[in-house]
Design a protein around this motif. Structure first.
Motif, mmCIF file in Angstrom:
data_model
loop_
_atom_site.group_PDB
_atom_site.id
_atom_site.type_symbol
_atom_site.label_atom_id
_atom_site.label_comp_id
_atom_site.label_asym_id
_atom_site.label_seq_id
_atom_site.Cartn_x
_atom_site.Cartn_y
_atom_site.Cartn_z
ATOM 1 N N ASN A 1 0.833 -1.215 0.090
ATOM 2 C CA ASN A 1 0.006 -0.053 0.070
ATOM 3 C C ASN A 1 0.859 1.335 0.002
ATOM 4 O O ASN A 1 0.401 2.518 0.276
ATOM 5 N N LEU A 2 2.164 1.111 -0.455
ATOM 6 C CA LEU A 2 2.953 2.303 -0.385
ATOM 7 C C LEU A 2 4.430 2.155 -1.344
ATOM 8 O O LEU A 2 4.524 0.775 -1.716
ATOM 9 N N GLU A 3 4.841 2.929 -1.530
ATOM 10 C CA GLU A 3 6.029 2.788 -2.498
ATOM 11 C C GLU A 3 7.246 3.059 -1.399
ATOM 12 O O GLU A 3 7.535 4.066 -0.972
ATOM 13 N N ALA A 4 7.808 1.806 -1.203
ATOM 14 C CA ALA A 4 8.976 1.716 -0.168
ATOM 15 C C ALA A 4 10.044 2.548 -0.632
ATOM 16 O O ALA A 4 10.612 2.257 -1.731
ATOM 17 N N PRO A 5 11.014 2.998 0.301
ATOM 18 C CA PRO A 5 12.232 3.688 -0.288
ATOM 19 C C PRO A 5 13.119 2.674 -0.772
ATOM 20 O O PRO A 5 14.071 2.873 -1.752
ATOM 21 N N ASP A 6 13.219 1.322 -0.148
ATOM 22 C CA ASP A 6 14.260 0.217 -0.651
ATOM 23 C C ASP A 6 13.407 -0.534 -1.860
ATOM 24 O O ASP A 6 14.110 -1.553 -2.129
ATOM 25 N N GLY A 7 12.463 0.158 -2.398
ATOM 26 C CA GLY A 7 11.870 -0.780 -3.591
ATOM 27 C C GLY A 7 10.993 -2.060 -3.053
ATOM 28 O O GLY A 7 10.711 -2.650 -4.116
ATOM 29 N N GLY A 8 10.815 -1.956 -1.729
ATOM 30 C CA GLY A 8 9.956 -3.071 -1.227
ATOM 31 C C GLY A 8 10.721 -4.048 -0.817
ATOM 32 O O GLY A 8 10.162 -5.319 -0.393
ATOM 33 N N ALA A 9 12.044 -4.175 -0.720
ATOM 34 C CA ALA A 9 12.881 -5.307 -0.055
ATOM 35 C C ALA A 9 12.460 -5.704 1.268
ATOM 36 O O ALA A 9 12.382 -6.927 1.441
ATOM 37 N N THR A 10 12.281 -4.721 2.037
ATOM 38 C CA THR A 10 12.061 -5.263 3.535
ATOM 39 C C THR A 10 10.808 -5.739 3.532
ATOM 40 O O THR A 10 10.439 -6.760 4.187
ATOM 41 N N ILE A 11 9.570 -5.267 2.912
ATOM 42 C CA ILE A 11 8.309 -5.728 2.741
ATOM 43 C C ILE A 11 8.556 -7.113 2.393
ATOM 44 O O ILE A 11 7.807 -8.250 2.972
ATOM 45 N N LEU A 12 9.062 -7.440 1.170
ATOM 46 C CA LEU A 12 9.405 -8.873 0.680
ATOM 47 C C LEU A 12 9.905 -9.603 1.457
ATOM 48 O O LEU A 12 9.607 -11.010 1.793
ATOM 49 N N ALA A 13 11.055 -9.324 2.536
ATOM 50 C CA ALA A 13 11.617 -10.115 3.052
ATOM 51 C C ALA A 13 10.710 -10.462 4.306
ATOM 52 O O ALA A 13 10.510 -11.813 4.841
ATOM 53 N N GLY A 14 10.013 -9.659 4.900
ATOM 54 C CA GLY A 14 8.952 -10.110 6.023
ATOM 55 C C GLY A 14 7.859 -10.936 5.351
ATOM 56 O O GLY A 14 7.505 -11.736 6.272
ATOM 57 N N ASN A 15 7.390 -10.738 4.193
ATOM 58 C CA ASN A 15 6.576 -11.364 3.737
ATOM 59 C C ASN A 15 6.785 -13.018 3.307
ATOM 60 O O ASN A 15 6.376 -13.982 3.709
ATOM 61 N N GLN A 16 8.124 -13.180 2.945
ATOM 62 C CA GLN A 16 8.572 -14.494 2.707
ATOM 63 C C GLN A 16 8.934 -15.167 4.014
ATOM 64 O O GLN A 16 8.594 -16.378 4.096
ATOM 65 N N ARG A 17 9.265 -14.484 5.145
ATOM 66 C CA ARG A 17 9.362 -15.154 6.659
ATOM 67 C C ARG A 17 7.956 -15.725 6.940
ATOM 68 O O ARG A 17 7.874 -17.049 7.240
ATOM 69 N N VAL A 18 6.777 -14.844 6.657
ATOM 70 C CA VAL A 18 5.441 -15.279 7.232
ATOM 71 C C VAL A 18 5.035 -16.662 6.193
ATOM 72 O O VAL A 18 4.622 -17.678 6.618
ATOM 73 N N LEU A 19 5.211 -16.089 4.993
ATOM 74 C CA LEU A 19 4.937 -17.287 3.886
ATOM 75 C C LEU A 19 5.608 -18.724 4.028
ATOM 76 O O LEU A 19 5.025 -19.572 4.085
#
Length: 732
Positions: free
Chosen positions: A300-318
């Motif tokens: 729901n946002l444009e992350a400064p790191d291109g979404g790397a942190t978001i993806l890392a968190g999602n991958q851990r939960v996944l």
């Protein structure tokens, strides 16, 4: 003419409620306005995670003044009657007019209503809508009494035109209407002032908010498709998930990530379901292997790191979620390898399907018996039918289906394959659930269609036997859907199955399961061998009056067949098949072969679409009415006997006599050959002699013998036509 902009800004609205909420806001506000005399030209409603928006164009400055005249009681009526009239009009006695009427002086009320400013009507409409909003679930917060889905924070309410905008004076529970809105929670926090709908949409777009949910859906779908294409993958379409995700974000940003190698061996359906249900992820499939290798998530946002942190968190939960799925899959495969699907069959004997019907294991036995009965019509191999029927529901006892019930059938196919069963048996475990929704395909392989048909017939006969049937709009066990599914399977595959004996067998099975001693019922549930049937017959002799049981079974099965006829009308409605023609053919009796019934219906409807058919219907009614009228006069009259050719003295009478005598056997021959088009064509030849007969011959002749013979001729005409369909049931 001014336009109106309304925004109700709150904390996050559940995605599943948004579309309905937008429609409700539009309906509640516009209905109130129109009822108050405030019209509009066009309306648009939008919904998002934090806002409901309504935009109306073309409002007048105020409502039109109206005058209403209302007639009241007589001038000399009792005081109570006059007082009641005054209360209903809101006037006093001195404002009523006395007018002369046929029965004396009568009181009239003339009510003048001046026009009201648009702002007053809008304020009233918005407050009424907000206070009475039909949220499925709502809450109160703070010390107020207002209920809303989540705390309501702002109300934007503007009347605006090309030159100015005005805030509608309005306050609800201390929330005063204004001209402020808010943008994205992270990218554009804080309020923004707006002047019009166009300015509002422009401000939101600049504040990282996509107002239109359809635009959000399109953006998500396009970005996910392009991202998948760039990786050499395909996006698995999921419209329901797309709807939900579009309701979770205001500024959608698609990110893609890999699935760990250790999970790629899971069935694709397990990966897709786990990611969709737990994480709201879209699945990306390798078209070469069919494996799901990556996921797409929507931030729901444009992350400064291109979404790397978001993806890392999602991958851990996944990874944690997929580890659970892998655990279920491996445990289930261990059961299949070590003990076979029979272990789950036994387990289903401890799972109650319905307290009056029995366990899920009973259900499988019922499906087996009905599938074996239907196998002759579907050409399914009976050895495969027996094998598949015993395992078709076993995946319901698996850990995977317990976690993801929507995978029932799909996992059945995987487990049957793992058990080394035939491909047709494994496929039937999945496709026997089809069709689920109206647009779903029906199974067309003999084994799958047999089990799908038996599954539905088992449901219907069991619930009919315990007198649990749909009532009005209530259908908790989806029996209407089951009947429609069975009808589609029969018609779309051209399956010639006599339904009545099959339904009777299913009803008898339920009678045995619930009314015969447990030992006998268990024996019947295991097999349909003749020696076991002999035990059933003995039990019926001992525990029931045989004739009563058989009569009850026939009555219930016949009633259920009538239910199928009603559902058939629904199933064929979109094809332009008339419900009265279906009823006219069904009422012949013995019409339990739906494929044959529909062929008859189409032939009759095609005939009715011609001039000959339309005129024959008129002639049939005239003949039937004449005979019915005479039968009322002479209840004991023998009008059904065959007419005597020697008494046909008029040329037109002899012509009709000869036509009926010639056409009737041709109709019988065509019906015996199941050639309903030929039967209808033969019947069409009666049109000319019938018309001539009614033009030139007097039925109620002065000679009693001629009169009786002509009535018998008309009865013979009706009987010949009623061999194809009961024309009395056909509407004009």
């Amino acid at each position: 003419m001014p336009d109106l902009l309304i925004e109700l800004f709150s904390e996050e609205i559940p995605a599943r409620m948004q579309a309905r909420a937008a429609a409700d806001l539009r309906r509640l506000v516009t209905d109130h306005m129109v009822e108050a005399g405030l019209t509009y030209a066009a309306a648009q409603a939008f919904a998002g995670p934090r806002r409901l928006t309504l935009a109306l164009t073309g409002l007048p400055e105020q409502t039109m003044a109206t005058r209403e005249e209302r007639k009241g009681p007589r001038a000399d009526a009792p005081d109570k009657a006059i007082e009641g009239f005054l209360r209903s009009t809101g006037l006093t006695r001195d404002r009523l007019e006395v007018r002369a009427d046929k029965k004396g002086d009568v009181l009239f009320a003339v009510i003048d209503r001046p026009g009201r400013p648009a702002a007053d009507v809008v304020a009233e409409a918005v407050e009424t809508a907000v206070r009475g909003f039909p949220w499925p679930k709502s809450m109160r917060w703070g010390s107020g009494t207002l209920r809303w889905v989540r705390p309501l924070r702002r109300i934007l309410c503007l009347l605006h035109d090309e030159t100015e905008s005005t805030v509608v004076p309005l306050s609800i529970e201390g929330i005063a209407a204004g001209d402020l809105t808010e943008g994205h929670r992270v990218h554009a926090p804080g309020p923004f002032q707006v002047r019009s709908f166009d300015h509002y949409a422009e401000v939101l777009a600049g504040a990282h908010v996509v107002l239109d949910p359809e635009a959000r859906k399109s953006r998500i779908h396009n970005d996910a498709t392009q991202a998948a294409f760039a990786l050499g993958l395909d996006l698995i379409e999921d419209p329901a998930l797309l709807d939900e995700v579009a309701g979770l974000v205001e500024w959608p940003v698609v990110l893609t990530g890999p699935i760990e190698e250790r999970f790629l061996a899971l069935p694709p359906e397990v990966l897709q379901t786990s990611m969709r249900e737990h994480q709201k992820f879209f699945s990306l499939r390798n078209p070469a292997t069919g494996r799901i290798e990556r996921f797409a998530t929507v931030a729901n946002l444009e992350a400064p790191d291109g979404g790397a942190t978001i993806l890392a968190g999602n991958q851990r939960v996944l990874a944690a979620r997929l580890a659970d799925a892998a655990f279920f899959w491996e445990n289930d495969l261990r059961v299949v390898r070590d003990r076979g699907l029979e272990a789950w069959e036994i387990a289903l004997g401890r799972v109650t399907f319905h307290e009056k019907i029995g366990t899920l294991r009973n259900r499988m036995y019922s499906i087996e018996r009905l599938a074996l009965s239907a196998a002759d019509s579907t050409a399914a191999p009976k050895d495969q039918v027996r094998k598949a029927a015993h395992i078709v529901k076993t995946d319901l006892a698996s850990e995977m289906v317990y976690e993801f019930p929507e995978l029932q059938g799909v996992m059945g196919r995987h487990y049957a394959t793992a058990a080394g069963l035939d491909a047709a048996v494994a496929e039937a475990c999945e496709t026997h659930y089809l069709p689920i929704r109206p647009g779903d395909p029906v199974p067309n392989e003999p084994l799958a269609m047999t089990l799908a048909l038996a599954d539905r017939l088992s449901m219907l006969t069991a619930f009919w036997a315990i007198d649990e049937r749909p009532t009005g709009s209530g259908d908790p066990f989806a029996l209407r859907r089951a009947a429609l599914g069975a009808i589609r399977i029969l018609l779309e595959n051209g399956v010639r199955l006599p339904l009545l004996p099959t339904l009777a067998e299913g009803v008898m099975d339920q009678f045995l399961a619930s009314g015969v001693p447990a030992r006998i019922a268990a024996d019947v549930a295991q097999t349909v061998a003749p020696e076991k049937r002999a035990k059933v017959d003995q039990a019926l002799d001992r525990d029931f009056p045989r004739a009563e049981v058989r009569a009850a079974v026939r009555m219930i099965a016949t009633d259920l067949l009538g239910f199928f006829a009603d559902r058939l009308k629904v199933a064929l409605r979109d094809q332009g098949i008339r419900h009265d023609v279906i009823q006219a053919c069904f009422d012949l009796g013995g019409q339990d072969d739906l494929v044959l019934l529909v062929a008859r219906v189409r032939a009759v409807q095609d005939l009715l679409a011609t001039d000959d058919g339309a005129n024959l219907l008129v002639a049939y009614r005239r003949a039937a009415n004449i005979v019915a009228a005479e039968r009322r006069k002479e209840p004991d009259g023998d009008f059904a006997a065959e007419p005597d050719a020697a008494l046909a003295v008029e040329p037109a009478e002899r012509a009709l006599f000869d036509a009926v005598a010639a056409v009737a056997p041709r109709i019988e021959t065509a019906l015996a050959a199941e050639d309903f088009a030929a039967a209808a064509a033969a019947m069409a030849e009666l049109r000319a002699p019938v018309d001539t007969f009614f033009d030139l011959v007097t039925v109620n002749a002065s000679d009693p013998a001629q009169r009786l013979n002509r009535l018998r001729l008309l009865s013979a005409l009706s009987r010949a036509m009623d061999r194809v369909a009961l024309w009395s049931a056909i509407e004009g």
